[in-house]
Design a protein around this motif. Structure first.
Motif, PDB file in Angstrom:
ATOM      1  N   LEU A  57     -36.446 -17.394  -5.507  1.00  0.00           N
ATOM      2  CA  LEU A  57     -37.031 -16.191  -4.905  1.00  0.00           C
ATOM      3  C   LEU A  57     -35.911 -15.243  -4.512  1.00  0.00           C
ATOM      4  O   LEU A  57     -34.972 -15.637  -3.822  1.00  0.00           O
ATOM      5  CB  LEU A  57     -37.845 -16.541  -3.653  1.00  0.00           C
ATOM      6  CG  LEU A  57     -38.854 -17.681  -3.748  1.00  0.00           C
ATOM      7  CD1 LEU A  57     -39.544 -17.876  -2.402  1.00  0.00           C
ATOM      8  CD2 LEU A  57     -39.881 -17.410  -4.829  1.00  0.00           C
ATOM      9  N   ASN A  58     -36.033 -13.991  -4.942  1.00  0.00           N
ATOM     10  CA  ASN A  58     -35.016 -13.010  -4.569  1.00  0.00           C
ATOM     11  C   ASN A  58     -35.563 -11.608  -4.743  1.00  0.00           C
ATOM     12  O   ASN A  58     -36.701 -11.414  -5.159  1.00  0.00           O
ATOM     13  CB  ASN A  58     -33.744 -13.190  -5.405  1.00  0.00           C
ATOM     14  CG  ASN A  58     -32.486 -12.924  -4.606  1.00  0.00           C
ATOM     15  OD1 ASN A  58     -32.441 -11.975  -3.828  1.00  0.00           O
ATOM     16  ND2 ASN A  58     -31.468 -13.743  -4.792  1.00  0.00           N
ATOM     17  N   GLY A 151     -41.897  -4.587  -4.179  1.00  0.00           N
ATOM     18  CA  GLY A 151     -42.469  -3.823  -3.078  1.00  0.00           C
ATOM     19  C   GLY A 151     -41.639  -3.796  -1.817  1.00  0.00           C
ATOM     20  O   GLY A 151     -42.079  -3.256  -0.804  1.00  0.00           O
ATOM     21  N   LEU A 152     -40.438  -4.373  -1.830  1.00  0.00           N
ATOM     22  CA  LEU A 152     -39.552  -4.301  -0.666  1.00  0.00           C
ATOM     23  C   LEU A 152     -38.579  -3.150  -0.880  1.00  0.00           C
ATOM     24  O   LEU A 152     -37.588  -3.279  -1.598  1.00  0.00           O
ATOM     25  CB  LEU A 152     -38.785  -5.622  -0.480  1.00  0.00           C
ATOM     26  CG  LEU A 152     -39.626  -6.849  -0.132  1.00  0.00           C
ATOM     27  CD1 LEU A 152     -38.733  -8.061   0.027  1.00  0.00           C
ATOM     28  CD2 LEU A 152     -40.421  -6.616   1.141  1.00  0.00           C
ATOM     29  N   ASP A 167     -43.139 -10.967   7.812  1.00  0.00           N
ATOM     30  CA  ASP A 167     -44.433 -10.869   7.140  1.00  0.00           C
ATOM     31  C   ASP A 167     -44.320 -10.783   5.620  1.00  0.00           C
ATOM     32  O   ASP A 167     -45.324 -10.575   4.937  1.00  0.00           O
ATOM     33  CB  ASP A 167     -45.193  -9.646   7.652  1.00  0.00           C
ATOM     34  CG  ASP A 167     -45.516  -9.747   9.140  1.00  0.00           C
ATOM     35  OD1 ASP A 167     -45.850 -10.852   9.583  1.00  0.00           O
ATOM     36  OD2 ASP A 167     -45.409  -8.714   9.845  1.00  0.00           O
ATOM     37  N   VAL A 168     -43.113 -10.942   5.100  1.00  0.00           N
ATOM     38  CA  VAL A 168     -42.896 -10.769   3.663  1.00  0.00           C
ATOM     39  C   VAL A 168     -43.689 -11.794   2.850  1.00  0.00           C
ATOM     40  O   VAL A 168     -44.271 -11.471   1.813  1.00  0.00           O
ATOM     41  CB  VAL A 168     -41.391 -10.870   3.335  1.00  0.00           C
ATOM     42  CG1 VAL A 168     -41.161 -10.977   1.832  1.00  0.00           C
ATOM     43  CG2 VAL A 168     -40.657  -9.662   3.887  1.00  0.00           C
ATOM     44  N   ALA A 172     -49.168  -8.741   0.404  1.00  0.00           N
ATOM     45  CA  ALA A 172     -49.367  -8.442  -1.025  1.00  0.00           C
ATOM     46  C   ALA A 172     -49.571  -9.697  -1.869  1.00  0.00           C
ATOM     47  O   ALA A 172     -49.145  -9.755  -3.027  1.00  0.00           O
ATOM     48  CB  ALA A 172     -48.174  -7.644  -1.567  1.00  0.00           C
ATOM     49  N   SER A 173     -50.210 -10.712  -1.317  1.00  0.00           N
ATOM     50  CA  SER A 173     -50.520 -11.958  -2.038  1.00  0.00           C
ATOM     51  C   SER A 173     -49.282 -12.700  -2.530  1.00  0.00           C
ATOM     52  O   SER A 173     -49.372 -13.545  -3.425  1.00  0.00           O
ATOM     53  CB  SER A 173     -51.440 -11.663  -3.244  1.00  0.00           C
ATOM     54  OG  SER A 173     -52.644 -11.066  -2.831  1.00  0.00           O
ATOM     55  N   ARG A 174     -48.103 -12.366  -1.947  1.00  0.00           N
ATOM     56  CA  ARG A 174     -46.884 -13.045  -2.407  1.00  0.00           C
ATOM     57  C   ARG A 174     -46.971 -14.549  -2.152  1.00  0.00           C
ATOM     58  O   ARG A 174     -46.550 -15.353  -2.996  1.00  0.00           O
ATOM     59  CB  ARG A 174     -45.653 -12.466  -1.697  1.00  0.00           C
ATOM     60  CG  ARG A 174     -45.324 -11.030  -2.054  1.00  0.00           C
ATOM     61  CD  ARG A 174     -43.950 -10.653  -1.514  1.00  0.00           C
ATOM     62  NE  ARG A 174     -43.724  -9.219  -1.588  1.00  0.00           N
ATOM     63  CZ  ARG A 174     -43.891  -8.397  -0.556  1.00  0.00           C
ATOM     64  NH1 ARG A 174     -44.274  -8.881   0.603  1.00  0.00           N
ATOM     65  NH2 ARG A 174     -43.657  -7.110  -0.692  1.00  0.00           N
ATOM     66  N   GLY A 175     -47.453 -14.928  -0.975  1.00  0.00           N
ATOM     67  CA  GLY A 175     -47.523 -16.347  -0.643  1.00  0.00           C
ATOM     68  C   GLY A 175     -48.327 -17.144  -1.645  1.00  0.00           C
ATOM     69  O   GLY A 175     -47.924 -18.242  -2.062  1.00  0.00           O
TER      70      GLY A 175
END
Length: 539
Positions: A57-58, A151-152, A167-168, A172-175
């Motif tokens: 993840l990056n 989106g960051l 909250d990252v 946006a459904s990242r989790g």
């Protein structure tokens, strides 16, 4: 993050050494099962693949010249998002030029230039121009492995505290997307030993990792997690920034350590004084070679083949992840913070310098402590009994036992597990040029330095090195724990604390911080020599 599997054996090694008819036969028969870390697959064109079980993840754009789909699957991504289809006005598309491959990547993937590139030019370009980890990666990756956080809209230097990343994971459904990718690798394992989790927890990725680990703990209750906190060299900063950094470290450690079986901090303020190596602090590429070698070597017992030989002196002592965790917790001692030491190259066994050559890679620890409950797990790879002769397993065991016998009683561990592999650490072409002129072709320590135009030697001069690593469960880590406990109390909890506004901005209330402080206090008390002397007296 890498899931460990226990599966059918498959030989996997550095192809350059294994295919070289003049190389040591040990590289072609190393008794290692790399299916623990790698998976077999097949592309849509029917081409067989062998890729690591990895989820990375990056930031968006952090992969350099590599696509997020890897190098095996040509999946074109849409240049315009679906939301643009509902917009009927003018659209202005701004697109940056893709980053060009360096000489090393060209030598791997561009057939028309492969023959024109010399190894010495590749080594030179890497030493001078590495900007991201994909610049020196020689592996192929599955499309599920490389996840970019879209989106960051910030620079990575601004993603530098716990609050900014809080909250990252959930946005946006990242989790959901990240967990689906992990599930892809976990569910295809016949038997999963555990998960190796690496995180740079000096900034916002700590909060993201904490949320991810919490979800993993709910989904995979019985799978042990080995967590490595990795830090690069950090320069001094303003007083306000120092307060923020200390609070970040305390909160980050408290949260991350609660979701793993073993927490190993890695990252000295300086590696410049490392014996036999020329590193410097200005190039993370060089120090990353030391850290990667230590991570590879310390986890080698998880990939060793179990031997059924009746000669116990030649047993390699393989173990799984859960066995290591049980060993280091030592009769119920809940020490989940382990110290990692490394020696590369490891000294000659006959000179009994193996233990003294070990350098601590864990910050904020103290040495020569009296801890009669300390437990160690050591792994030795490719030890040499002389400058050019590999040592047998029994020779390694005898030398290590002799070294421990020479230690004073107050520094000798209660128990030490030893795993031995006769195969040394291969030095692949993209490995950083960090070896000094006293290091020979097999990683042997030379009696006199080799004359050279450069103080740095790399893979063209050093083909393999013996390595020793050691995990320690010891009260030597108390300064690391105590500093975080004190900083949390002094800077974040006390009335009028200098960092009260900082933790409030990060979304933490006083009760939540006090709970963290109590957990840290419990970890300190469990390692306190005074507490153990009292408990032993009461027994």
């Amino acid at each position: 993050m890498t899931p460990f599997e226990g599966g059918s054996p498959k030989s996997y090694h550095d192809s350059r050494l294994a295919s070289d008819p003049e190389s040591d036969p040990i590289f072609r028969n190393n008794d290692l099962n790399m299916d623990v870390l790698y998976r077999s697959g097949e592309t849509q064109q029917g081409v067989s693949t062998y890729t690591p079980r990895l989820l990375s993840l990056n930031f968006k754009g952090s992969l350099g010249s590599m696509s997020s789909h890897g190098t095996l699957y040509n999946e074109a991504s849409s240049s315009r998002s679906d939301s643009s289809k509902t917009w009927f006005g003018d659209v202005d598309t701004q697109r940056s030029e893709p980053r060009k491959r360096n000489l090393f990547q060209q030598s791997l993937y561009e057939e028309e230039v492969q023959a024109e590139i010399e190894d010495k030019d590749i080594v030179g370009c890497l030493d001078e121009g590495v900007e991201c980890w994909t610049d020196f990666s020689k592996s192929h990756y599955h499309p599920q492995s490389l996840y970019e956080l879209s989106g960051l809209w910030m620079d990575s230097q601004d993603f530098n505290n716990y609050g900014i990343g809080k909250d990252v994971f959930s946005e946006a459904s990242r989790g959901e997307e990240i967990c689906d990718r992990l599930r892809f690798f976990v569910e295809e394992c016949d038997h999963i030993q555990g998960i190796k989790f690496l995180v740079d927890d000096s900034g916002g990725f700590s909060a993201l990792a904490g949320d991810f680990l919490e979800t993993m703990a709910d989904d995979y209750t019985n799978i042990p997690v080995l967590l490595y906190s990795l830090r690069s060299h950090q320069t001094s900063s303003s007083k306000k920034k120092t307060v923020s950094n200390k609070l970040h470290d305390a909160i980050s450690f408290s949260r991350l350590s609660s979701f793993c079986k073993l927490f190993t901090p890695i990252g000295l303020p300086s590696l410049s004084g490392t014996k036999y190596l020329n590193l410097g602090d200005e190039k993370p590429y060089r120090s990353s070679g030391v850290y990667a070698a230590a991570l590879h070597s310390s986890t080698l017992p998880f990939r060793m083949q179990q031997h059924t030989s009746s000669d116990s002196s030649e047993a390699s002592n393989a173990m799984d992840v859960n066995t290591l965790v049980q060993l280091l917790t030592n009769r119920g001692r809940q020490n989940i913070v382990a110290i990692l030491d490394s020696a590369m190259p490891a000294g000659k066994l006959l000179e009994k310098t193996l233990l003294t050559d070990l350098q601590t890679l864990t910050p904020e620890v103290t040495e020569d402590v009296e801890d009669n409950q300390s437990v160690e797990s050591m792994c030795v790879l490719g030890a040499l009994s002389s400058e050019d002769k590999e040592a047998t397993v029994s020779q390694v065991r005898n030398a290590v036992d002799a070294s421990y016998e020479q230690m004073e009683n107050n520094t000798k561990p209660l128990f030490c597990n030893l795993s031995v592999s006769r195969c040394p650490l291969p030095v692949p072409l993209p490995f950083p040029s960090i070896f000094g002129n006293l290091v020979g072709r097999k990683g042997e320590i030379l009696s006199s330095p080799v004359s050279s135009d450069s103080p740095y030697k790399g893979s063209l001069d050093v083909h393999s090195v013996p390595v020793a690593t050691r995990w320690r469960s010891s009260s030597a880590v108390l300064p690391f724990l105590e500093s975080r406990m004190v900083n949390l109390e002094k800077l974040g909890i006390q009335w009028g604390a200098m960092g009260s506004d900082v933790v409030r901005e990060w979304g933490f209330g006083r009760e939540e911080l006090q709970e963290m402080r109590e957990n840290l206090s419990k970890m300190v008390s469990e390692l306190s020599p005074h507490q153990f002397s009292e408990s032993s007296d009461s027994d």
